[in-house]
Design an enzyme around this catalytic site. Structure first.
Site, PDB file in Angstrom:
ATOM      1  N   GLU A 145      -7.778   2.950  42.261  1.00  0.00           N
ATOM      2  CA  GLU A 145      -7.981   4.267  42.836  1.00  0.00           C
ATOM      3  C   GLU A 145      -7.958   3.813  44.415  1.00  0.00           C
ATOM      4  O   GLU A 145      -7.521   4.481  45.188  1.00  0.00           O
ATOM      5  CB  GLU A 145      -9.166   5.089  42.489  1.00  0.00           C
ATOM      6  CG  GLU A 145      -8.973   5.669  41.189  1.00  0.00           C
ATOM      7  CD  GLU A 145      -9.572   4.557  39.950  1.00  0.00           C
ATOM      8  OE1 GLU A 145      -9.690   5.165  38.821  1.00  0.00           O
ATOM      9  OE2 GLU A 145      -9.821   3.274  40.289  1.00  0.00           O
TER      10      GLU A 145
ATOM     11  N   PHE B 140     -20.763  12.183  30.855  1.00  0.00           N
ATOM     12  CA  PHE B 140     -19.829  11.102  31.032  1.00  0.00           C
ATOM     13  C   PHE B 140     -18.613  11.135  32.088  1.00  0.00           C
ATOM     14  O   PHE B 140     -18.180  12.071  32.207  1.00  0.00           O
ATOM     15  CB  PHE B 140     -19.066  10.488  29.577  1.00  0.00           C
ATOM     16  CG  PHE B 140     -18.292   9.564  29.730  1.00  0.00           C
ATOM     17  CD1 PHE B 140     -18.642   8.247  29.879  1.00  0.00           C
ATOM     18  CD2 PHE B 140     -16.851   9.571  29.656  1.00  0.00           C
ATOM     19  CE1 PHE B 140     -17.850   7.133  30.036  1.00  0.00           C
ATOM     20  CE2 PHE B 140     -16.047   8.643  29.857  1.00  0.00           C
ATOM     21  CZ  PHE B 140     -16.620   7.115  29.899  1.00  0.00           C
ATOM     22  N   GLN B 141     -18.944  10.220  33.197  1.00  0.00           N
ATOM     23  CA  GLN B 141     -18.073   9.984  34.176  1.00  0.00           C
ATOM     24  C   GLN B 141     -18.075  11.196  35.079  1.00  0.00           C
ATOM     25  O   GLN B 141     -17.230  11.618  35.789  1.00  0.00           O
ATOM     26  CB  GLN B 141     -16.463   9.591  33.831  1.00  0.00           C
ATOM     27  CG  GLN B 141     -16.363   8.289  33.319  1.00  0.00           C
ATOM     28  CD  GLN B 141     -14.956   8.025  32.963  1.00  0.00           C
ATOM     29  OE1 GLN B 141     -14.037   9.021  33.009  1.00  0.00           O
ATOM     30  NE2 GLN B 141     -14.524   6.698  33.134  1.00  0.00           N
TER      31      GLN B 141
ATOM     32  N   LYS C 236     -12.681  20.463  34.590  1.00  0.00           N
ATOM     33  CA  LYS C 236     -11.487  20.208  33.479  1.00  0.00           C
ATOM     34  C   LYS C 236     -11.465  21.692  33.085  1.00  0.00           C
ATOM     35  O   LYS C 236     -10.183  21.853  32.803  1.00  0.00           O
ATOM     36  CB  LYS C 236     -12.191  19.222  32.794  1.00  0.00           C
ATOM     37  CG  LYS C 236     -10.971  18.653  31.750  1.00  0.00           C
ATOM     38  CD  LYS C 236     -11.620  17.617  30.690  1.00  0.00           C
ATOM     39  CE  LYS C 236     -10.553  17.098  29.939  1.00  0.00           C
ATOM     40  NZ  LYS C 236     -10.910  15.678  29.289  1.00  0.00           N
TER      41      LYS C 236
ATOM     42  N   MET D   4     -11.781 -14.540  60.262  1.00  0.00           N
ATOM     43  CA  MET D   4     -12.505 -13.998  61.598  1.00  0.00           C
ATOM     44  C   MET D   4     -14.082 -14.097  61.608  1.00  0.00           C
ATOM     45  O   MET D   4     -14.799 -14.479  62.391  1.00  0.00           O
ATOM     46  CB  MET D   4     -12.240 -12.315  61.679  1.00  0.00           C
ATOM     47  CG  MET D   4     -12.761 -11.570  63.140  1.00  0.00           C
ATOM     48  SD  MET D   4     -12.250 -12.386  64.313  1.00  0.00           S
ATOM     49  CE  MET D   4     -10.631 -11.623  64.486  1.00  0.00           C
TER      50      MET D   4
END
Length: 564
Positions: A54, A116-117, A166, A479
């Protein structure tokens, strides 16, 4: 007459088509599955690019937005999918990149139950978005997406997140798309005050040692032509921020280099000798100013800026000019006199010659045994296309590439500026190439940064994206190592890398690749890589302990910049 009803998920896709979206960068999951199901019926009208993470999705959307000037779009699911966007949202906010992220969310009856999630992505993302909203009803989806596109693009651009439950995706509703022209209490373009323009012009017309600081605002406003006209009429030398590179081409006779911690010697030294600084579309971040208590104390400051919150935030200004700089510059051109500051400009070129002798020649024409990053950029300049887009990751290679790459075309530089996100370059280059198919995209990365998003080679494989990847490998987090060398007594704590075989890894993704550590082969290999029709990875093994100079140490003033 019975009006046709559509599912909320189909309304999402239809709205995006009305917004003329070409590409969606995303990764499917449970809470956004209805939207992906509806997308299946529209894949002849919009292209979905399946990324491998993602974070890769949002960086690709950023790269697309920066290369095209359009809004980048990405899809993710709820929970970890949504939280994986946070780095990209923060990056896009600080670098003013217009993107719209649509996340799925658990059904509304499960909100707040630790389902969930489920994560509260609205509260999490609020500090790093220009605007966000959670949509609970299908009837609100179209308007919310339209508002998101309007807000992302208008005024100072930025990221928007739209979280859709959803059940809202399954619900049925009418689809009514009405083009937005106005949102109540949202005023993206401040009114330009003529009085301030006249006062600014008077200062410009009487200044003896003026300098222009140009930022990305000129590029975002598509004001490059107006800016060039203003510069050439006033005869004032121009220095650029990192994100402002390309606003004025590198070979312009009044361009004097890059500002900041690893910028050019002359503009940093002479900042504190100026009697007038004209800041256009930049925000005086700490990498540009150094110690703010010692910054430009002899100068009056004119600040052209679209975002009122940036005025006097870091550096007090004498004359603010709020508004879109494309319009401000047009008006200012009318008021300023045709002028010439030849004696003052010559000071910049005198110091530029000093930097060339002490730093630049050692970087691009080294006599040392090992390869340098600077000489790689030298040969890239020789064989790149005129309109090539440079995409860089974060670190030493970013500063070297930004210093030495010849910017000869509009919208030709994409990098992570304010946030400094390692792993940005590879997915951003994918987005840039898809948005600008006819332009060459050169992705310059370090061996540390590329391994943060190296899985996006899978996206290159699946979509046959012809990005040219130049990997500068010094087996260090370069760096950080440089700072450890200079300020921590060479105590290289946790910065040396044991790397994989990048050639075998690229080949595993069907990307042609070559590894070189020999100066005799460098020019030929760069020519081969850049002229290849397909994706190509060129790994260049450079000196392990090469440093980037000039450098302004932390806490120092800009005119305390070190050449060595």
């Amino acid at each position: 007459m019975v009006k046709k009803l559509f599912s909320g998920s189909e309304i999402v896709i239809k709205t995006l088509l009305y917004e003329k979206v070409e590409y969606i960068f995303g990764y499917p999951g449970g809470a956004i599955m209805p939207i992906y199901d509806s997308l299946h019926d529209y894949l002849n009208f919009v292209t979905h690019i399946l990324m491998r993470h993602e974070q890769g999705s949002i960086h690709a959307a950023q790269g697309y937005a920066r290369a095209t000037g359009k809004i980048g779009v990405c899809f993710t699911t709820s929970g970890p999918g949504a939280t994986n966007l946070i780095t990209g949202l923060a990056d896009a906010l600080i670098d003013s990149t217009p993107i719209v992220c649509i996340t799925g969310q658990v059904s509304s009856n499960l909100l707040g139950t630790d389902a969930f999630q489920e994560t509260n992505i609205i509260d999490i993302s609020m500090p790093v978005t220009k605007w966000n909203i959670q949509v609970l009803k299908a009837k609100d989806i179209c308007e919310s997406i339209q508002k998101g596109f309007f807000i992302a693009k208008k005024g100072r651009p930025g990221p928007v997140l739209i979280d859709i439950t959803k059940d809202a995706q399954f619900q049925k509703s009418e689809f009514n798309y009405k083009h937005f022209e106005y949102i109540e209490n949202f005023h993206p373009y401040p009114c330009i005050k003529e009085k301030n323009l006249i006062e600014a012009a008077n200062l410009i017309n009487t200044a003896q040692k003026p300098m222009i600081l140009v930022g990305q605002g000129v590029i975002l406003a598509k004001a490059e032509d107006e800016f060039k006209e203003f510069v050439e009429k006033t005869g004032i030398p121009v220095a650029s921020t990192l994100l402002g590179l390309g606003a004025l081409y590198s070979d312009h006779y009044l361009y004097v280099g890059m500002l900041g911690m690893h910028g050019n010697y002359a503009p940093n030294i002479l900042t504190n000798q100026c009697d007038l600084l004209i800041s256009i579309g930049m925000r005086f971040d700490d990498r540009v100013t150094g110690n703010v208590n010692k910054y430009a104390k002899n100068a009056k400051i004119i600040h052209l800026e679209i975002d009122p919150s940036e005025i006097n935030k870091n550096i007090p200004c004498h004359i603010p000019i709020l508004g879109d700089c494309k319009i401000s510059l047009k008006k200012l051109i009318f008021y300023v006199n045709k002028s010439n500051h030849e004696k003052w400009v010559n000071k910049f070129f005198y110091l530029k010659e000093k930097e060339k002798i002490e730093v630049i020649e050692n970087d691009i024409n080294p006599i040392k045994k090992g390869l340098t990053m600077g000489e790689v950029i030298k040969w890239i300049n020789k064989y790149k296309q005129k309109d090539a887009i440079l995409v860089t990751d974060v670190g030493q290679h970013q500063m070297i590439a930004s210093r030495y790459f010849n910017f000869t075309y509009k919208k030709s530089q994409i990098t992570s500026g304010g946030l400094g996100t390692m792993g940005f370059a590879l997915p951003a280059a994918i987005g840039a190439k898809l948005g600008s198919k006819d332009r060459q995209v050169i992705c310059i990365v370090g061996d540390g940064g590329i391994q943060m998003t190296i899985q996006e080679m899978g996206t290159i494989l699946q979509n046959n994206i012809s990005v040219k990847i130049v990997l500068l490998n010094n087996n260090f987090l370069g760096m950080v190592r440089q700072w450890q060398q200079l300020f921590f007594d060479k105590r290289y704590s946790c910065t040396e890398l044991v790397n994989p075989d990048f050639i075998k890894l690229a080949n595993a993704y069907s990307i042609e690749a070559e590894r070189i550590n020999n100066r005799k082969k460098l020019e030929k290999s760069i020519k081969k890589a850049l002229r290849n029709k397909n994706a190509f990875l060129l790994e260049v093994v450079v000196e392990k302990e090469d440093n980037v100079f000039p450098m302004i140490p932390a806490g120092a003033a800009v005119d305390e910049i070190r050449l060595t």
